[in-house]
Design a protein around this motif. Structure first.
Motif, PDB file in Angstrom:
ATOM      1  N   ILE A  55       0.844  -1.200   0.000  1.00  0.00           N
ATOM      2  CA  ILE A  55       0.000   0.000   0.000  1.00  0.00           C
ATOM      3  C   ILE A  55       0.880   1.252   0.000  1.00  0.00           C
ATOM      4  CG2 ILE A  55      -0.219   0.005   2.530  1.00  0.00           C
ATOM      5  CD1 ILE A  55      -3.212   0.686   0.427  1.00  0.00           C
ATOM      6  N   MET A  89      -2.643   0.501  -4.309  1.00  0.00           N
ATOM      7  CA  MET A  89      -2.279  -0.749  -3.649  1.00  0.00           C
ATOM      8  C   MET A  89      -2.165  -1.866  -4.674  1.00  0.00           C
ATOM      9  SD  MET A  89      -5.833  -2.067  -1.904  1.00  0.00           S
ATOM     10  CE  MET A  89      -5.569  -3.811  -2.138  1.00  0.00           C
ATOM     11  N   TRP A 121      -6.173   3.083   5.097  1.00  0.00           N
ATOM     12  CA  TRP A 121      -6.330   1.699   4.664  1.00  0.00           C
ATOM     13  C   TRP A 121      -6.281   0.752   5.854  1.00  0.00           C
ATOM     14  CZ3 TRP A 121      -3.006  -2.471   5.075  1.00  0.00           C
ATOM     15  CH2 TRP A 121      -3.402  -3.618   4.376  1.00  0.00           C
TER      16      TRP A 121
END
Length: 105
Positions: A10, A89, A18
């Motif tokens: 990520i 990501m 996230w």
């Protein structure tokens, strides 16, 4: 038992959002399918050449049939929920079979 492992890299700029979403929403949704017994989230401590931060989430299932039912009944819907992080990501998935597990007596 089997493990459904999802490894995710990520971008650092969205890592906090996230991570909160994974812990508060996505992992509970995965467990709510009833196909997995538990989930273990880890941070990979090796720096990636591509940058970003890498995590691994391991979902333990009783058997291969439960994992297959996840693929058939839930995977498409739950994978689509990650679209909010599209382009920021990269994820890849592997299946592991537990051969032996030992704990300290």
């Amino acid at each position: 038992m089997h493990i459904y492992n999802v490894t995710i890299n990520i971008e650092e700029s969205i890592q906090e959002a996230w991570l909160a979403w994974m812990q508060d929403t996505h992992i509970p949704e995965m467990l709510a399918t009833g196909k997995f017994k538990n989930a273990l989230m880890t941070k990979v401590l090796v720096e990636e050449d591509m940058g970003g931060i890498t995590y691994s989430v391991q979902y333990t299932t009783v058997d291969k049939d439960a994992l297959q039912r996840y693929y058939t009944e839930d995977a498409e819907r739950l994978r689509a929920t990650t679209n909010r992080f599209a382009g920021k990501m990269v994820a890849f998935r592997t299946e592991l079979e537990i051969i032996n597990q030992q704990t300290k007596p």
